[in-house]
Design a protein around this motif. Structure first.
Motif, PDB file in Angstrom:
ATOM      1  N   SER A   1       0.827  -1.201   0.000  1.00 44.85           N
ATOM      2  CA  SER A   1       0.000   0.000   0.000  1.00 44.85           C
ATOM      3  C   SER A   1       0.865   1.256   0.000  1.00 44.85           C
ATOM      4  CB  SER A   1      -0.911   0.045   1.238  1.00 44.85           C
ATOM      5  OG  SER A   1      -1.659  -1.147   1.357  1.00 44.85           O
TER       6      SER A   1
ATOM      7  N   LYS B   1      -4.209   5.489   3.936  1.00 45.92           N
ATOM      8  CA  LYS B   1      -3.925   4.666   2.761  1.00 45.92           C
ATOM      9  C   LYS B   1      -4.502   5.342   1.510  1.00 45.92           C
ATOM     10  CE  LYS B   1      -4.029   0.251   3.257  1.00 45.92           C
ATOM     11  NZ  LYS B   1      -4.440  -1.183   3.371  1.00 45.92           N
TER      12      LYS B   1
ATOM     13  N   TYR C   1      -3.702   0.696  -2.923  1.00 47.97           N
ATOM     14  CA  TYR C   1      -3.162  -0.595  -2.514  1.00 47.97           C
ATOM     15  C   TYR C   1      -3.309  -1.575  -3.671  1.00 47.97           C
ATOM     16  CZ  TYR C   1      -8.036  -1.988  -1.870  1.00 47.97           C
ATOM     17  OH  TYR C   1      -9.363  -2.257  -2.081  1.00 47.97           O
TER      18      TYR C   1
ATOM     19  N   ALA D   1      -7.824   3.916  -2.690  1.00 47.09           N
ATOM     20  CA  ALA D   1      -8.493   3.878  -1.395  1.00 47.09           C
ATOM     21  C   ALA D   1      -9.087   5.225  -1.032  1.00 47.09           C
ATOM     22  CB  ALA D   1      -7.492   3.452  -0.318  1.00 47.09           C
TER      23      ALA D   1
END
Length: 242
Positions: free
Chosen positions: A41, A48, A51, A62
């Protein structure tokens, strides 16, 4: 077990960018895995961003739907390369956990006589192996470079306060001038056998011939005195009777 392995192989690389207006921000990659899953990630300020989905085999954003559109880099090659690396790391970790290195302590060997040594007087040699772990040790004896097994004994193992062990081996012998004895100890913590030498030298006290002769003379004089006394008693009785 899985959580521990994940922690061991978890890798975080970070950097920092910023300006006088916006301040500093942290970004980096999180690369982690356990026995059944992988994580590759990109993060920004702890959040995040993207990923790699190992099931779908694609890079996934994300970011929330209301976020500004952004270009998503393709992590496929890097993520798959990490997957292979992780498998190798897990194999190494598993081997280390299942077969931890054995704790070894090498023995210290000493050789000495049980009693004061006198020529041609029965005695014992004591070979002590101390501060070793684990058992066993193997002890060999020689006399004048010839192996000796008769009169040899190996005692029980004693545990020291630090958890190491000690053991005594003894050899019954009668000292003769010039004899050379050796005790050799083998243990798997030693790079090679450890040997100690003991020699009967000229400083060993020899039983005194003069003392032996004097004892015999004194014994003879004592017996002669007893006989003389008996003769005088008999003669005295004969005189009284006459």
């Amino acid at each position: 077990m899985d959580e521990m392995l994940t922690f061991i192989v978890h890798i975080l690389t970070v950097g920092a960018v910023g300006s006088q207006l916006t301040g500093f921000h942290r970004f980096g990659l999180i690369q982690g895995c356990d026995e059944s899953s992988y994580d590759f990630s990109a993060v920004f300020d702890g959040e995040k961003l993207v990923y790699y989905d190992y099931v779908e085999e694609r890079t996934v954003s994300a970011l929330p739907e209301f976020a500004d559109p952004a270009i998503i880099p393709d992590f496929s090659k890097e993520a798959k390369r990490w997957q292979n690396t992780c498998k190798q790391l897990l194999d190494i970790v598993n081997q280390g956990c299942e077969n931890p290195p054995e704790e070894l302590e090498a023995p210290w060997v000493s050789l000495y006589s049980k009693m004061e040594v006198k020529l041609r007087v029965s005695n014992s040699l004591v070979c002590r192996a101390s501060s070793f772990f684990p058992q066993p040790v193997t002890v060999f004896w020689t006399k004048n470079n010839l192996n000796v097994t008769e009169g040899v004994s190996l005692g029980p193992y004693y545990q020291n306060s630090d958890g190491t062990l000690s053991v005594f081996s003894t050899l019954g012998f009668t000292p003769e001038l010039g004899d050379i004895y050796s005790c050799t100890v083998e243990h798997r913590a030693l790079e090679g056998p450890q040997t100690r030498i003991w020699e009967v030298d000229t400083e060993v006290e020899e039983p005194s011939v003069f003392a032996t002769v004097l004892c015999v003379v004194e014994l003879c004089l004592g017996i002669s005195g007893i006989i003389a006394g008996v003769v005088l008693i008999i003669k005295g009785k004969q005189t009284l009777n006459s």
